[in-house]
Design a protein around this motif. Structure first.
Motif, PDB file in Angstrom:
ATOM      1  N   VAL A  10       0.862  -1.177   0.000  1.00 55.87           N
ATOM      2  CA  VAL A  10       0.000   0.000   0.000  1.00 55.87           C
ATOM      3  C   VAL A  10       0.897   1.225   0.000  1.00 55.87           C
ATOM      4  O   VAL A  10       1.736   1.389   0.888  1.00 55.87           O
ATOM      5  CB  VAL A  10      -0.924   0.015   1.241  1.00 55.87           C
ATOM      6  N   HIS A  11       0.728   2.097  -1.003  1.00 57.21           N
ATOM      7  CA  HIS A  11       1.538   3.299  -1.133  1.00 57.21           C
ATOM      8  C   HIS A  11       0.806   4.497  -0.534  1.00 57.21           C
ATOM      9  O   HIS A  11      -0.420   4.577  -0.583  1.00 57.21           O
ATOM     10  CB  HIS A  11       1.882   3.576  -2.602  1.00 57.21           C
ATOM     11  N   HIS A  12       1.569   5.456   0.032  1.00 56.04           N
ATOM     12  CA  HIS A  12       0.995   6.667   0.629  1.00 56.04           C
ATOM     13  C   HIS A  12       0.258   7.495  -0.406  1.00 56.04           C
ATOM     14  O   HIS A  12       0.780   7.750  -1.487  1.00 56.04           O
ATOM     15  CB  HIS A  12       2.098   7.551   1.237  1.00 56.04           C
ATOM     16  N   GLY A  13      -0.936   7.913  -0.074  1.00 57.34           N
ATOM     17  CA  GLY A  13      -1.664   8.880  -0.866  1.00 57.34           C
ATOM     18  C   GLY A  13      -2.115   8.433  -2.243  1.00 57.34           C
ATOM     19  O   GLY A  13      -2.968   9.055  -2.830  1.00 57.34           O
ATOM     20  N   TYR A  46      12.456  -3.072   0.009  1.00 52.85           N
ATOM     21  CA  TYR A  46      11.550  -2.532   1.022  1.00 52.85           C
ATOM     22  C   TYR A  46      12.199  -2.658   2.391  1.00 52.85           C
ATOM     23  O   TYR A  46      12.491  -3.766   2.839  1.00 52.85           O
ATOM     24  CB  TYR A  46      10.216  -3.289   1.030  1.00 52.85           C
ATOM     25  N   LEU A  59       5.467  -2.534   8.455  1.00 55.23           N
ATOM     26  CA  LEU A  59       5.490  -1.084   8.301  1.00 55.23           C
ATOM     27  C   LEU A  59       6.907  -0.622   8.005  1.00 55.23           C
ATOM     28  O   LEU A  59       7.883  -1.263   8.428  1.00 55.23           O
ATOM     29  CB  LEU A  59       4.984  -0.408   9.579  1.00 55.23           C
ATOM     30  N   SER A  65       9.513   7.038   3.402  1.00 62.90           N
ATOM     31  CA  SER A  65       9.215   5.925   2.506  1.00 62.90           C
ATOM     32  C   SER A  65       7.872   6.171   1.832  1.00 62.90           C
ATOM     33  O   SER A  65       6.955   6.715   2.431  1.00 62.90           O
ATOM     34  CB  SER A  65       9.173   4.619   3.298  1.00 62.90           C
ATOM     35  N   ASP A  66       7.759   5.781   0.570  1.00 56.86           N
ATOM     36  CA  ASP A  66       6.479   5.933  -0.119  1.00 56.86           C
ATOM     37  C   ASP A  66       5.524   4.780   0.191  1.00 56.86           C
ATOM     38  O   ASP A  66       4.379   4.787  -0.219  1.00 56.86           O
ATOM     39  CB  ASP A  66       6.684   6.073  -1.625  1.00 56.86           C
ATOM     40  N   VAL A  67       5.996   3.784   0.945  1.00 58.33           N
ATOM     41  CA  VAL A  67       5.183   2.631   1.313  1.00 58.33           C
ATOM     42  C   VAL A  67       4.495   2.900   2.649  1.00 58.33           C
ATOM     43  O   VAL A  67       5.132   3.291   3.623  1.00 58.33           O
ATOM     44  CB  VAL A  67       6.059   1.357   1.421  1.00 58.33           C
ATOM     45  N   GLU A  68       3.200   2.698   2.681  1.00 55.67           N
ATOM     46  CA  GLU A  68       2.443   2.866   3.924  1.00 55.67           C
ATOM     47  C   GLU A  68       2.491   1.586   4.749  1.00 55.67           C
ATOM     48  O   GLU A  68       2.733   1.611   5.947  1.00 55.67           O
ATOM     49  CB  GLU A  68       0.995   3.221   3.596  1.00 55.67           C
ATOM     50  N   GLU A  69       2.234   0.435   4.093  1.00 58.19           N
ATOM     51  CA  GLU A  69       2.322  -0.861   4.760  1.00 58.19           C
ATOM     52  C   GLU A  69       2.383  -1.969   3.731  1.00 58.19           C
ATOM     53  O   GLU A  69       2.018  -1.774   2.571  1.00 58.19           O
ATOM     54  CB  GLU A  69       1.151  -1.088   5.717  1.00 58.19           C
TER      55      GLU A  69
END
Length: 103
Positions: A10-13, A46, A59, A65-69
């Motif tokens: 899941v990527h941020h935004g 990651y 996390l 990081s552009d990764v949310e989870e």
């Protein structure tokens, strides 16, 4: 033993979820540990840490990081599983239920 790991990133935004797979080697009959999965994710670029060992949610370790989870969805240990095909079954039942009628 090979274990195919099915996971979602899941990527941020972005609202975008990437569905990916990775490979982990484990001793015969054992599932990969969260540390094994962290190492697999690290080799894929990651930098994550396991937040919840029960549901295998990872996390990011650092800020920026552009990764949310990352969520692990399935661990495929190579065991055969049978999933019935509902459409194929419906067709077979429909063909078998018709009585023999002259044309």
């Amino acid at each position: 033993m090979e274990c195919i790991v099915h996971f979602e990133v899941v990527h941020h935004g972005a609202g975008d979820v990437a569905k990916l797979r990775g490979l982990v080697m484990t001793p015969e009959g054992e599932k990969p540990s969260p540390l094994d999965l962290e190492q697999m994710f690290s080799s894929m670029g990651y930098d994550v840490a396991c937040e919840d060992e029960d549901s295998l949610v990872f996390l990011p370790r650092g800020a920026g990081s552009d990764v949310e989870e990352i969520r692990v969805k399935k661990l495929d240990m190579g065991e055969e599983t049978f999933t019935p095909d509902a459409h194929l079954r419906a067709i077979a039942e429909q063909l078998m239920s018709k009585p023999n009628r002259p044309m």
